[in-house]
Design an enzyme around this catalytic site. Structure first.
Site, mmCIF file in Angstrom:
data_model
loop_
_atom_site.group_PDB
_atom_site.id
_atom_site.type_symbol
_atom_site.label_atom_id
_atom_site.label_comp_id
_atom_site.label_asym_id
_atom_site.label_seq_id
_atom_site.Cartn_x
_atom_site.Cartn_y
_atom_site.Cartn_z
ATOM 1 N N TYR A 1 17.287 20.368 -25.368
ATOM 2 C CA TYR A 1 15.852 20.431 -25.060
ATOM 3 C C TYR A 1 15.025 19.870 -26.221
ATOM 4 O O TYR A 1 15.265 20.176 -27.381
ATOM 5 C CB TYR A 1 15.422 21.867 -24.767
ATOM 6 C CG TYR A 1 15.941 22.427 -23.449
ATOM 7 C CD1 TYR A 1 16.531 21.608 -22.489
ATOM 8 C CD2 TYR A 1 15.830 23.781 -23.159
ATOM 9 C CE1 TYR A 1 17.002 22.111 -21.281
ATOM 10 C CE2 TYR A 1 16.301 24.309 -21.948
ATOM 11 C CZ TYR A 1 16.891 23.468 -21.024
ATOM 12 O OH TYR A 1 17.347 23.980 -19.844
ATOM 13 N N SER B 1 14.055 25.561 -11.873
ATOM 14 C CA SER B 1 13.179 24.738 -11.013
ATOM 15 C C SER B 1 12.872 25.450 -9.704
ATOM 16 O O SER B 1 12.817 24.835 -8.641
ATOM 17 C CB SER B 1 13.814 23.369 -10.739
ATOM 18 O OG SER B 1 13.867 22.591 -11.905
ATOM 19 N N LEU C 1 10.166 26.583 -8.716
ATOM 20 C CA LEU C 1 8.901 26.094 -8.173
ATOM 21 C C LEU C 1 8.908 24.566 -8.085
ATOM 22 O O LEU C 1 7.855 23.927 -8.019
ATOM 23 C CB LEU C 1 7.725 26.580 -9.026
ATOM 24 C CG LEU C 1 7.544 28.102 -9.111
ATOM 25 C CD1 LEU C 1 6.353 28.457 -9.993
ATOM 26 C CD2 LEU C 1 7.392 28.729 -7.728
ATOM 27 N N ALA C 2 10.120 24.015 -8.095
ATOM 28 C CA ALA C 2 10.321 22.569 -7.907
ATOM 29 C C ALA C 2 9.530 21.726 -8.903
ATOM 30 O O ALA C 2 8.974 20.682 -8.549
ATOM 31 C CB ALA C 2 9.977 22.166 -6.479
ATOM 32 N N GLY C 3 9.505 22.187 -10.138
ATOM 33 C CA GLY C 3 8.854 21.410 -11.187
ATOM 34 C C GLY C 3 7.372 21.182 -10.958
ATOM 35 O O GLY C 3 6.816 20.175 -11.418
ATOM 36 N N GLY C 4 6.723 22.100 -10.227
ATOM 37 C CA GLY C 4 5.285 21.979 -10.001
ATOM 38 C C GLY C 4 4.904 21.133 -8.806
ATOM 39 O O GLY C 4 3.708 20.927 -8.537
ATOM 40 N N PHE D 1 2.243 22.240 -6.330
ATOM 41 C CA PHE D 1 0.862 22.340 -6.786
ATOM 42 C C PHE D 1 0.246 20.966 -7.066
ATOM 43 O O PHE D 1 -0.803 20.869 -7.694
ATOM 44 C CB PHE D 1 0.791 23.224 -8.027
ATOM 45 C CG PHE D 1 1.568 24.513 -7.860
ATOM 46 C CD1 PHE D 1 1.130 25.490 -6.975
ATOM 47 C CD2 PHE D 1 2.751 24.726 -8.548
ATOM 48 C CE1 PHE D 1 1.850 26.658 -6.790
ATOM 49 C CE2 PHE D 1 3.476 25.897 -8.376
ATOM 50 C CZ PHE D 1 3.028 26.871 -7.489
ATOM 51 N N GLU E 1 -1.866 15.737 -4.387
ATOM 52 C CA GLU E 1 -1.529 15.056 -3.144
ATOM 53 C C GLU E 1 -0.039 15.269 -2.874
ATOM 54 O O GLU E 1 0.787 14.401 -3.133
ATOM 55 C CB GLU E 1 -1.863 13.564 -3.234
ATOM 56 C CG GLU E 1 -3.357 13.291 -3.426
ATOM 57 C CD GLU E 1 -3.667 11.801 -3.475
ATOM 58 O OE1 GLU E 1 -2.734 10.993 -3.263
ATOM 59 O OE2 GLU E 1 -4.832 11.445 -3.719
#
Length: 300
Positions: A55, A210, A212-215, A218, A221
């Site tokens: 990281y 992940s 939240l699927a990497g944002g 949100f 579009e």
């Protein structure tokens, strides 16, 4: 808020703080900001922190370590997870000529020593192989992990991104405490490929990244599939007087395997929001509403 992830395994906070984005790969926090974020997490009983050696191109562990340096009382109350085995091309590792995997005994030993030094600690609560290598030698891994455990440098051992057959193979040589996998309404494979079934069978709790699927949920579009899911999520959020991220996290934790969500945000309110999702119990039908929105079709 605490859960034992396997028989005789480590006890982790139900929500895990993911540190991948704390450094140069994300928010690029300063040491004092990391220190405050750690303390804020601990104050709301999020005591488990997920790392990997790579990281921040091999810099984020050290950033975290500098934030807890000399704070043994803080270290004693937290659990540190880190991963090894991926070699990146990086200016911080100029000898790496190609992205590859290395889980030889020598490499893993050196990687653990480096992580201990970076994290300013004497032990790693849970060490994971980051990705399965085609060259994985289970006897060699069992031997080196047993040695590291005997030395007190690694307390528990597991894997990340392993298939069910890879998990079974290595588990037959040395006990594995978890399989950390990508999982979300946009990544349904672990629900159907046997990964979560295996965790239940082996009595190990998976860790989910992940979630939240990497944002992507949100985005201003959102793509068509995401938009379809969001329609359902927004409906449930109103019904439960919750936020969208809380509904999505409640969807993850409903699974009987006991998935531990890794929350990658550097915003303490987002991490606290994930804790609040533990209070939400969506129904089976509501769970399948999100599933159907994701797949675009009703279940068979």
């Amino acid at each position: 808020m605490k859960v034992e992830i396997s028989k005789n395994g480590p006890v982790f906070s139900r929500i895990v703080a993911g540190c991948m984005n704390w450094g140069t790969w994300g928010a690029n926090l300063a040491v004092n900001q990391v220190q405050k974020l750690i303390e804020d997490c601990m104050a709301i009983n999020v005591t488990t922190f997920d790392h990997a050696d790579i990281y921040g191109h091999y810099t984020t562990e050290e950033l975290f370590g500098n934030a807890i340096k000399g704070k043994s009382s803080l270290r004693d109350k937290m659990q540190l997870v880190t991963k090894c085995g991926i070699k990146l091309e990086s200016s911080n590792r100029p000898k790496n000529q190609i992205k590859s995997y290395n889980i030889s005994a020598d490499y893993m030993t050196k990687s653990v020593e480096q992580s201990l030094n970076n994290l300013q600690t004497d032990y790693i609560d849970l060490l994971l192989i980051h990705r399965p290598s085609p060259l994985l030698n289970p006897e060699e891994i069992a031997e080196v992990i047993s040695k590291l455990k005997d030395q007190g440098k690694v307390l528990h051992f597991g894997v990340s991104n392993f298939t069910t057959t890879q998990f079974d193979m290595l588990h037959s040589f040395i006990p594995l405490q978890t399989n950390q996998v990508e999982i979300s309404p946009l990544h349904l494979e672990p629900f159907v490929d046997g990964t979560l079934d295996q965790c239940i069978t082996k009595s190990v709790k998976p860790m989910g990244y992940s979630t939240l699927a990497g944002g992507r949920f949100f985005a201003k579009e959102p793509e068509e599939r995401v938009a379809s899911i969001n329609v359902v999520v927004d409906q449930l959020a109103k019904q439960y007087e919750a936020t969208a991220d809380q509904i999505l996290t409640s969807w993850i934790i409903k699974h009987p395997s006991g998935i531990l969500p890794i929350i990658g945000s550097t915003k303490i309110d987002r991490i606290y929001s994930a804790i609040q999702s533990l209070k939400i119990e969506i129904t089976d039908e509501e769970w399948f509403m999100i599933w159907e929105a994701s797949t675009g079709e009703e279940v068979a």
